[in-house]
Design a protein around this motif. Structure first.
Motif, PDB file in Angstrom:
ATOM      1  N   UNK A  40       0.734  10.000  -5.146  1.00  0.00           N
ATOM      2  CA  UNK A  40       1.399  11.267  -5.083  1.00  0.00           C
ATOM      3  C   UNK A  40       2.320  11.832  -6.089  1.00  0.00           C
ATOM      4  N   UNK A  41       3.216  11.061  -6.408  1.00  0.00           N
ATOM      5  CA  UNK A  41       4.005  11.222  -7.354  1.00  0.00           C
ATOM      6  C   UNK A  41       3.486  11.681  -8.860  1.00  0.00           C
ATOM      7  N   UNK A  42       2.218  11.058  -8.874  1.00  0.00           N
ATOM      8  CA  UNK A  42       1.831  11.310 -10.457  1.00  0.00           C
ATOM      9  C   UNK A  42       0.492  12.141 -10.190  1.00  0.00           C
ATOM     10  N   UNK A  43       0.238  12.979  -9.106  1.00  0.00           N
ATOM     11  CA  UNK A  43      -0.725  13.937  -8.965  1.00  0.00           C
ATOM     12  C   UNK A  43      -2.117  13.341  -9.262  1.00  0.00           C
ATOM     13  N   UNK A  63      -8.481   1.721  -5.327  1.00  0.00           N
ATOM     14  CA  UNK A  63      -7.402   0.940  -4.734  1.00  0.00           C
ATOM     15  C   UNK A  63      -7.852  -0.552  -4.211  1.00  0.00           C
ATOM     16  N   UNK A  64      -7.706  -1.656  -4.866  1.00  0.00           N
ATOM     17  CA  UNK A  64      -8.154  -2.660  -4.532  1.00  0.00           C
ATOM     18  C   UNK A  64      -6.942  -3.647  -3.732  1.00  0.00           C
ATOM     19  N   UNK A  65      -7.313  -4.229  -2.782  1.00  0.00           N
ATOM     20  CA  UNK A  65      -6.578  -5.129  -2.091  1.00  0.00           C
ATOM     21  C   UNK A  65      -6.854  -6.635  -2.280  1.00  0.00           C
ATOM     22  N   UNK A  66      -5.782  -7.266  -3.023  1.00  0.00           N
ATOM     23  CA  UNK A  66      -5.931  -8.705  -3.375  1.00  0.00           C
ATOM     24  C   UNK A  66      -5.399  -9.534  -2.394  1.00  0.00           C
ATOM     25  N   UNK A  85       0.865  -1.116   0.104  1.00  0.00           N
ATOM     26  CA  UNK A  85      -0.064  -0.087  -0.120  1.00  0.00           C
ATOM     27  C   UNK A  85       0.863   1.328   0.054  1.00  0.00           C
ATOM     28  N   UNK A  86       2.209   1.171   0.524  1.00  0.00           N
ATOM     29  CA  UNK A  86       3.015   2.236   0.674  1.00  0.00           C
ATOM     30  C   UNK A  86       3.339   2.609  -0.737  1.00  0.00           C
ATOM     31  N   UNK A  87       3.956   1.785  -1.752  1.00  0.00           N
ATOM     32  CA  UNK A  87       4.140   2.036  -3.023  1.00  0.00           C
ATOM     33  C   UNK A  87       2.972   2.396  -3.779  1.00  0.00           C
ATOM     34  N   UNK A  88       1.674   2.014  -3.584  1.00  0.00           N
ATOM     35  CA  UNK A  88       0.495   2.656  -4.224  1.00  0.00           C
ATOM     36  C   UNK A  88       0.396   4.177  -3.844  1.00  0.00           C
TER      37      UNK A  88
END
Length: 53
Positions: free
Chosen positions: A29-32, A40-43, A21-24
């Motif tokens: 944030x980086x791509x505005x 966001x979906x957690x699998x 989730x941190x990388x998501x």
């Protein structure tokens, strides 16, 4: 695994996979993407497709 669905600059639906989730959140944030539509979906478990014979 996490799946991020979002609208890109051409208003097309894009999908990216992440391991945490941190990388998501960093990608968002980086791509505005905070102010654009995103989901966001957690699998938790991936089940492989099995071919029927």
């Amino acid at each position: 695994m996490f799946i991020l669905r979002f609208m890109n600059d051409e208003d097309d639906l894009s999908v990216k996979e992440f391991t945490s989730l941190t990388t998501v959140k960093e990608y968002i944030s980086q791509n505005n993407l905070e102010k654009t539509w995103h989901e966001i979906e957690e699998v938790k478990k991936v089940i492989p497709n099995l071919k029927e014979d």
